[in-house]
Design an enzyme around this catalytic site. Structure first.
Site, mmCIF file in Angstrom:
data_model
loop_
_atom_site.group_PDB
_atom_site.id
_atom_site.type_symbol
_atom_site.label_atom_id
_atom_site.label_comp_id
_atom_site.label_asym_id
_atom_site.label_seq_id
_atom_site.Cartn_x
_atom_site.Cartn_y
_atom_site.Cartn_z
ATOM 1 N N SER A 128 7.038 -0.008 -0.027
ATOM 2 C CA SER A 128 7.270 1.289 -0.626
ATOM 3 C C SER A 128 8.097 1.189 -2.046
ATOM 4 O O SER A 128 8.810 0.218 -2.304
ATOM 5 C CB SER A 128 8.042 2.061 0.160
ATOM 6 O OG SER A 128 8.595 2.990 -0.217
ATOM 7 N N TYR A 153 15.236 2.908 5.009
ATOM 8 C CA TYR A 153 13.877 2.955 5.153
ATOM 9 C C TYR A 153 13.513 1.968 3.790
ATOM 10 O O TYR A 153 12.602 1.074 3.985
ATOM 11 C CB TYR A 153 13.407 4.273 4.619
ATOM 12 C CG TYR A 153 11.687 4.376 4.177
ATOM 13 C CD1 TYR A 153 10.828 4.068 5.010
ATOM 14 C CD2 TYR A 153 11.300 4.597 2.836
ATOM 15 C CE1 TYR A 153 9.775 4.078 4.869
ATOM 16 C CE2 TYR A 153 10.088 4.801 2.635
ATOM 17 C CZ TYR A 153 9.251 4.350 3.442
ATOM 18 O OH TYR A 153 7.725 4.347 3.011
HETATM 19 N N1 LIG Z 1 2.724 8.639 1.643
HETATM 20 C C1 LIG Z 1 3.425 8.005 0.735
HETATM 21 O O1 LIG Z 1 3.909 8.557 -0.201
HETATM 22 C C2 LIG Z 1 4.281 6.767 0.997
HETATM 23 C C3 LIG Z 1 5.115 5.916 0.043
HETATM 24 C C4 LIG Z 1 5.461 4.828 0.286
HETATM 25 C C5 LIG Z 1 5.124 4.118 1.327
HETATM 26 N N2 LIG Z 1 4.290 4.596 2.371
HETATM 27 C C6 LIG Z 1 3.940 3.651 3.599
HETATM 28 O O2 LIG Z 1 2.647 3.741 3.582
HETATM 29 C C7 LIG Z 1 2.318 3.868 5.055
HETATM 30 C C8 LIG Z 1 1.302 4.974 5.500
HETATM 31 O O3 LIG Z 1 2.082 5.910 5.102
HETATM 32 P P1 LIG Z 1 1.522 7.510 5.330
HETATM 33 O O4 LIG Z 1 2.011 8.558 4.333
HETATM 34 O O5 LIG Z 1 0.179 7.474 5.767
HETATM 35 O O6 LIG Z 1 2.590 7.928 6.678
HETATM 36 P P2 LIG Z 1 2.049 8.803 8.223
HETATM 37 O O7 LIG Z 1 3.281 8.981 8.783
HETATM 38 O O8 LIG Z 1 1.231 9.797 7.744
HETATM 39 O O9 LIG Z 1 1.360 7.443 8.691
HETATM 40 C C9 LIG Z 1 1.724 6.296 9.610
HETATM 41 C C10 LIG Z 1 1.159 6.619 10.936
HETATM 42 O O10 LIG Z 1 1.837 5.371 11.571
HETATM 43 C C11 LIG Z 1 1.828 5.781 13.044
HETATM 44 N N3 LIG Z 1 2.935 4.985 13.471
HETATM 45 C C12 LIG Z 1 4.322 5.226 13.140
HETATM 46 N N4 LIG Z 1 4.951 4.086 13.924
HETATM 47 C C13 LIG Z 1 4.161 3.625 14.887
HETATM 48 C C14 LIG Z 1 4.280 2.566 15.896
HETATM 49 N N5 LIG Z 1 5.498 2.094 15.815
HETATM 50 N N6 LIG Z 1 3.214 1.938 16.230
HETATM 51 C C15 LIG Z 1 1.854 2.688 15.987
HETATM 52 N N7 LIG Z 1 1.562 3.587 15.300
HETATM 53 C C16 LIG Z 1 2.869 4.108 14.551
HETATM 54 C C17 LIG Z 1 2.200 7.319 13.023
HETATM 55 O O11 LIG Z 1 1.511 8.004 14.056
HETATM 56 C C18 LIG Z 1 1.216 7.829 11.647
HETATM 57 O O12 LIG Z 1 0.011 8.254 12.172
HETATM 58 C C19 LIG Z 1 3.612 3.675 5.754
HETATM 59 O O13 LIG Z 1 4.094 2.470 5.761
HETATM 60 C C20 LIG Z 1 4.596 4.380 4.732
HETATM 61 O O14 LIG Z 1 5.899 4.035 5.144
HETATM 62 C C21 LIG Z 1 3.698 5.723 2.243
#
Ligand SMILES: NC(=O)c1ccc[n+]([C@@H]2O[C@H](COP(=O)([O-])OP(=O)(O)OC[C@H]3O[C@@H](n4cnc5c(N)ncnc54)[C@H](O)[C@@H]3O)[C@@H](O)[C@H]2O)c1
Length: 328
Positions: A128, A153
């Site tokens: 991130s 985080y």
């Molecule tokens: N969206 C952003 O702007 C952003 C920015 C920086 C980093 N990220 C990272 O990118 C990745 C995806 O983010 P996103 O925006 O799609 O988030 P999101 O919350 O929409 O997707 C994450 C998915 O992972 C699943 N999940 C969470 N914990 C779990 C576990 N222990 N076991 C199995 N499934 C689990 C959730 O149910 C969810 O569907 C994450 O790692 C997030 O930290 C996202």
């Protein structure tokens, strides 16, 4: 390719899996469908994916090692893309334990499953932009020192990069991390600003604007993110270990983003948007700005979508979602 994508019921995982399925890959999705936000949105994303016979989903928690091992054993992936995690800087202030379970134990289990697989898969995983914490020098480059995270985080994501380094060093596993910068677009997340603003405007409520509006974000459109990930999945020239920024290389004013959303929501001008001006929140930063030179050199990544183009696409999708277009 056989690609195991975790977090396919989530925003980025869903969009990535959709694109890979269109390109003919076989996808095994893993997600625990937790209730951090509206589970019906996760189910709706999953229903879209399940329309394709090359997709299967396993409702498994990353922290459940036995179940995860079984998924790896059955599917035997060529590539693993780990996107499942507990996301969100603000939530980590009040719920630190969830981040340890999903982002630390869960990530360790992914590393272990890759290491013990019959044929070791390549691993791509989500880090991130929050690892840059309060660094003032802009744009953020991958060679900057990121040893001072300001939220748990961010600490969990930086830890993932360190853990991945160990596994590359010890077992020769290829691990490539991505520092995502504020991703938005269709099928986005209800806990993120674009959605929260659209909701408040639709209901005539005031939007919460932190740091009194003096905020800048490197907003990255989902299709640009997916394009960068797919380039890396297909690349045969990446090193054994690396970490890349994946952003837009445009740091945009939050108030400009609000104005675009307001316009799409039928509000005449920024002056007509109800705003509650608030101080900075714990763990948050006033500005993010990504250098994407490294990913550009490695795989030709070139983001093309400014918020003036991407935000209207998000709002159009948001209206369809609210109208119930995807609920059955
Ligand atoms: N969206 C952003 O702007 C952003 C920015 C920086 C980093 N990220 C990272 O990118 C990745 C995806 O983010 P996103 O925006 O799609 O988030 P999101 O919350 O929409 O997707 C994450 C998915 O992972 C699943 N999940 C969470 N914990 C779990 C576990 N222990 N076991 C199995 N499934 C689990 C959730 O149910 C969810 O569907 C994450 O790692 C997030 O930290 C996202």
């Amino acid at each position: 390719m056989k690609i195991l994508v975790t977090g396919t019921a989530g925003f980025i995982g869903f969009n990535l899996a959709s694109r890979l399925l269109r390109e003919g890959d076989e996808i095994c999705g893993v997600d625990n469908f937790n209730d951090y936000y509206d589970v019906s949105l996760k189910e709706a994303r999953n229903r879209q994916l399940e329309k394709n016979a090359a997709f299967r989903v396993r409702r498994v928690d990353l922290a459940d090692m036995e179940a995860l091992k079984k998924v790896f054993g059955e599917f035997e992936p060529d590539v693993v893309v780990n996107l499942a995690a507990q996301a969100g800087v603000r939530y980590s202030i009040d719920h630190p334990e969830v981040y340890m379970e999903s982002n630390m134990v869960g990530f360790l289990n992914i590393l272990e499953c890759c290491r013990h697989a019959k044929k070791m898969p390549r691993l791509l995983y989500a880090s991130s932009s929050s690892v840059y914490g309060g660094i003032k020098e802009m744009p953020f480059r991958e060679d900057m020192c990121v040893d001072t995270p300001i939220s748990l985080y961010a600490a969990s994501k930086k830890s993932n990069e360190l853990m991945a380094h160990c596994y590359t060093h010890l077992y020769g596993m290829q691990t490539i991390g991505f520092r995502f910068f504020t991703v938005y677009g269709p099928w986005g997340r209800p806990d993120m600003a674009a959605w929260l603003f659209a909701d408040a405007m639709a209901e005539g409520r005031a939007i919460k604007v932190f740091n009194y509006g003096n905020m800048y974000r490197d907003f990255t459109y989902i299709d640009d993110i997916v394009d960068g990930l797919v380039r890396c999945i297909r690349s045969t020239t990446l090193p054994a270990y690396d970490v890349f920024n994946i952003g837009n290389h445009r740091s945009e004013r939050l108030l400009d983003m609000i104005e675009i959303i307001a316009h799409e929501m039928g509000i005449a001008s920024l002056d007509d948007v109800k705003m509650e001006m608030l101080p900075m929140q714990d763990g948050d930063v006033p500005k993010s700005f990504a250098s994407v030179e490294k990913l550009n050199k490695a795989v030709g990544y070139e983001p093309t979508t400014p918020i003036s183009v991407g935000m209207p696409k998000f709002v159009a999708w948001y209206k369809d979602w609210k109208a119930g277009k995807f609920t059955v």
